[in-house]
Write a protein that holds these residues in place. Structure first.
Motif, PDB file in Angstrom:
ATOM      1  N   GLY A   9      -2.112 -21.934  22.450  1.00 40.02           N
ATOM      2  CA  GLY A   9      -2.619 -21.754  21.086  1.00 40.02           C
ATOM      3  C   GLY A   9      -3.172 -20.362  20.893  1.00 40.02           C
ATOM      4  O   GLY A   9      -3.359 -19.614  21.863  1.00 40.02           O
ATOM      5  N   PRO A  10      -3.462 -19.993  19.651  1.00 33.68           N
ATOM      6  CA  PRO A  10      -3.975 -18.649  19.372  1.00 33.68           C
ATOM      7  C   PRO A  10      -5.378 -18.462  19.946  1.00 33.68           C
ATOM      8  O   PRO A  10      -6.040 -19.439  20.322  1.00 33.68           O
ATOM      9  CB  PRO A  10      -3.995 -18.604  17.835  1.00 33.68           C
ATOM     10  N   PRO A  11      -5.866 -17.204  19.988  1.00 33.51           N
ATOM     11  CA  PRO A  11      -7.241 -16.979  20.428  1.00 33.51           C
ATOM     12  C   PRO A  11      -8.188 -17.793  19.559  1.00 33.51           C
ATOM     13  O   PRO A  11      -8.014 -17.869  18.342  1.00 33.51           O
ATOM     14  CB  PRO A  11      -7.443 -15.467  20.211  1.00 33.51           C
ATOM     15  N   GLY A  12      -9.176 -18.420  20.192  1.00 36.99           N
ATOM     16  CA  GLY A  12     -10.157 -19.176  19.413  1.00 36.99           C
ATOM     17  C   GLY A  12      -9.671 -20.524  18.921  1.00 36.99           C
ATOM     18  O   GLY A  12     -10.366 -21.211  18.160  1.00 36.99           O
ATOM     19  N   ALA A  13      -8.502 -20.978  19.370  1.00 34.42           N
ATOM     20  CA  ALA A  13      -7.977 -22.267  18.905  1.00 34.42           C
ATOM     21  C   ALA A  13      -8.818 -23.434  19.408  1.00 34.42           C
ATOM     22  O   ALA A  13      -8.794 -24.522  18.832  1.00 34.42           O
ATOM     23  CB  ALA A  13      -6.537 -22.441  19.373  1.00 34.42           C
ATOM     24  N   GLY A  14      -9.542 -23.192  20.531  1.00 34.12           N
ATOM     25  CA  GLY A  14     -10.329 -24.280  21.114  1.00 34.12           C
ATOM     26  C   GLY A  14      -9.789 -24.712  22.465  1.00 34.12           C
ATOM     27  O   GLY A  14     -10.101 -25.801  22.941  1.00 34.12           O
ATOM     28  N   LYS A 153     -17.158  -9.163  24.929  1.00 36.79           N
ATOM     29  CA  LYS A 153     -16.965  -7.842  24.333  1.00 36.79           C
ATOM     30  C   LYS A 153     -15.780  -7.825  23.359  1.00 36.79           C
ATOM     31  O   LYS A 153     -15.772  -7.055  22.395  1.00 36.79           O
ATOM     32  CB  LYS A 153     -16.745  -6.814  25.454  1.00 36.79           C
ATOM     33  N   ASP A 154     -14.774  -8.676  23.626  1.00 36.94           N
ATOM     34  CA  ASP A 154     -13.603  -8.683  22.735  1.00 36.94           C
ATOM     35  C   ASP A 154     -13.771  -9.666  21.579  1.00 36.94           C
ATOM     36  O   ASP A 154     -12.847  -9.886  20.809  1.00 36.94           O
ATOM     37  CB  ASP A 154     -12.315  -8.987  23.525  1.00 36.94           C
ATOM     38  N   ASP A 155     -14.955 -10.255  21.441  1.00 43.56           N
ATOM     39  CA  ASP A 155     -15.186 -11.184  20.313  1.00 43.56           C
ATOM     40  C   ASP A 155     -15.745 -10.451  19.098  1.00 43.56           C
ATOM     41  O   ASP A 155     -16.794 -10.793  18.546  1.00 43.56           O
ATOM     42  CB  ASP A 155     -16.142 -12.313  20.749  1.00 43.56           C
ATOM     43  N   ASN A 156     -15.055  -9.423  18.689  1.00 40.63           N
ATOM     44  CA  ASN A 156     -15.423  -8.722  17.456  1.00 40.63           C
ATOM     45  C   ASN A 156     -14.202  -8.723  16.541  1.00 40.63           C
ATOM     46  O   ASN A 156     -13.074  -8.947  16.994  1.00 40.63           O
ATOM     47  CB  ASN A 156     -15.897  -7.292  17.755  1.00 40.63           C
ATOM     48  N   GLU A 157     -14.430  -8.450  15.273  1.00 43.83           N
ATOM     49  CA  GLU A 157     -13.358  -8.645  14.291  1.00 43.83           C
ATOM     50  C   GLU A 157     -12.138  -7.761  14.576  1.00 43.83           C
ATOM     51  O   GLU A 157     -10.998  -8.204  14.475  1.00 43.83           O
ATOM     52  CB  GLU A 157     -13.906  -8.392  12.883  1.00 43.83           C
ATOM     53  N   GLU A 158     -12.392  -6.513  14.974  1.00 38.75           N
ATOM     54  CA  GLU A 158     -11.266  -5.591  15.197  1.00 38.75           C
ATOM     55  C   GLU A 158     -10.377  -6.075  16.355  1.00 38.75           C
ATOM     56  O   GLU A 158      -9.149  -6.136  16.231  1.00 38.75           O
ATOM     57  CB  GLU A 158     -11.834  -4.199  15.504  1.00 38.75           C
ATOM     58  N   ALA A 159     -11.022  -6.445  17.469  1.00 38.35           N
ATOM     59  CA  ALA A 159     -10.235  -6.913  18.624  1.00 38.35           C
ATOM     60  C   ALA A 159      -9.538  -8.240  18.313  1.00 38.35           C
ATOM     61  O   ALA A 159      -8.411  -8.477  18.756  1.00 38.35           O
ATOM     62  CB  ALA A 159     -11.136  -7.065  19.852  1.00 38.35           C
ATOM     63  N   VAL A 160     -10.195  -9.090  17.520  1.00 42.27           N
ATOM     64  CA  VAL A 160      -9.558 -10.382  17.187  1.00 42.27           C
ATOM     65  C   VAL A 160      -8.282 -10.154  16.391  1.00 42.27           C
ATOM     66  O   VAL A 160      -7.268 -10.826  16.618  1.00 42.27           O
ATOM     67  CB  VAL A 160     -10.503 -11.281  16.356  1.00 42.27           C
ATOM     68  N   ARG A 161      -8.330  -9.190  15.470  1.00 39.20           N
ATOM     69  CA  ARG A 161      -7.119  -8.932  14.665  1.00 39.20           C
ATOM     70  C   ARG A 161      -5.995  -8.458  15.573  1.00 39.20           C
ATOM     71  O   ARG A 161      -4.849  -8.858  15.422  1.00 39.20           O
ATOM     72  CB  ARG A 161      -7.419  -7.898  13.581  1.00 39.20           C
ATOM     73  N   THR A 162      -6.306  -7.616  16.570  1.00 37.59           N
ATOM     74  CA  THR A 162      -5.270  -7.165  17.520  1.00 37.59           C
ATOM     75  C   THR A 162      -4.787  -8.352  18.356  1.00 37.59           C
ATOM     76  O   THR A 162      -3.591  -8.491  18.627  1.00 37.59           O
ATOM     77  CB  THR A 162      -5.829  -6.065  18.452  1.00 37.59           C
ATOM     78  N   ARG A 163      -5.721  -9.230  18.761  1.00 38.25           N
ATOM     79  CA  ARG A 163      -5.316 -10.401  19.560  1.00 38.25           C
ATOM     80  C   ARG A 163      -4.379 -11.302  18.752  1.00 38.25           C
ATOM     81  O   ARG A 163      -3.448 -11.891  19.302  1.00 38.25           O
ATOM     82  CB  ARG A 163      -6.558 -11.191  20.005  1.00 38.25           C
ATOM     83  N   LEU A 164      -4.646 -11.413  17.449  1.00 37.53           N
ATOM     84  CA  LEU A 164      -3.766 -12.249  16.613  1.00 37.53           C
ATOM     85  C   LEU A 164      -2.375 -11.627  16.481  1.00 37.53           C
ATOM     86  O   LEU A 164      -1.368 -12.342  16.499  1.00 37.53           O
ATOM     87  CB  LEU A 164      -4.392 -12.450  15.222  1.00 37.53           C
TER      88      LEU A 164
END
Ligand code: AP5
Length: 205
Positions: A9-14, A153-164
């Motif tokens: 699943g995507p990052p943060g899916a659970g 450290k990667d739980d910020n909006e900018e890194a999340v958009r790259t992870r998506l």
């Protein structure tokens, strides 16, 4: 080779949130490549420091690094009856490498739309002592431990958009790859944690 399960699943899916119940239900150990990379980083290994460059910005760590890590992990005694993979494989190259060293019989895909992901990730907090995952709104931590919680450290909006972006371009195509092999099962991850857990539990039955 014993039977393994993939939590997809995507990052943060659970995935991490649901993993504990699956471990308890199946007896298979959780093998999270994200956790392994963070442990390597905390230990100051060359691999951890190399991975950090990718993780901090939300890009995937190169396949050869991840495949080597998993090959070593699968040699350990507790992996002999199969494992629960969490966050691996993330590319078709990784899935092809996995197929040579383990038999995957079930891929549980937790589906969550992108618009829910950023809120989940930015609000996530971890207890470094227990590894427990909390969320400032959806799963607040008990007040007596709140001062020791950390944020990745990667739980910020900018890194999340790259992870998506990485997820949609490199990882999401794997769902079809596993579907063609008849082992992909999807659950609705865009509901309460208990409801997601109940859907997964039905699949395991
Ligand atoms: P990794 O650690 O695997 O991160 P991820 O896949 O991005 O997944 P997360 O851990 O962020 O999310 P999760 O699905 O476990 O969600 P959680 O349960 O915590 O990877 C990090 C990095 O390492 C990657 O970016 C990459 O650089 C590298 N990496 C790792 N594996 C790799 C690989 N195989 N190949 C290449 N690179 C790799 O939940 C999130 C939050 O939401 C929590 O706060 C939780 O409380 C909350 N929540 C959970 N469920 C619900 C719900 N149903 N409703 C509301 N809130 C919920």
């Amino acid at each position: 080779m014993s039977e393994s399960i993939v939590l997809f699943g995507p990052p943060g899916a659970g995935k991490g949130t649901q993993a504990e119940a699956i471990v308890n239900a199946t007896g298979k150990p959780q093998v999270s490549t994200g956790d392994m990379l963070r442990a390597a980083l905390n230990a100051g290994t060359t691999l951890g420091l190399e991975a950090k460059k990718y993780m901090d910005v939300g890009e995937l760590v190169p396949d050869e690094v991840i495949i080597g890590l998993i090959a070593d992990r699968m040699q350990e005694d507790d992996a002999c009856d199969g494992v629960l993979f969490d966050g691996f494989p993330r590319t078709i190259i990784q899935a092809e490498a996995l197929a040579k060293i383990a038999v995957v019989t079930l891929v549980i895909s937790i589906e969550v739309p992108d618009e829910s992901i950023v809120e989940r990730i930015v609000g996530r907090r971890m207890d470094p002592e227990t590894g427990e995952i909390y969320h400032v709104n959806f799963r607040p931590a008990p007040s007596d431990i709140s001062s020791r919680l950390i944020q990745r450290k990667d739980d910020n909006e900018e890194a999340v958009r790259t992870r998506l972006v990485a997820y949609h371009s490199q990882t999401a195509p794997l769902a079809e790859w596993y579907d063609q092999r008849g082992i992909l099962k999807t659950v609705n991850g865009n509901q309460g944690m208990a409801e997601v857990g109940a859907e997964i539990s039905q699949l395991l039955d």
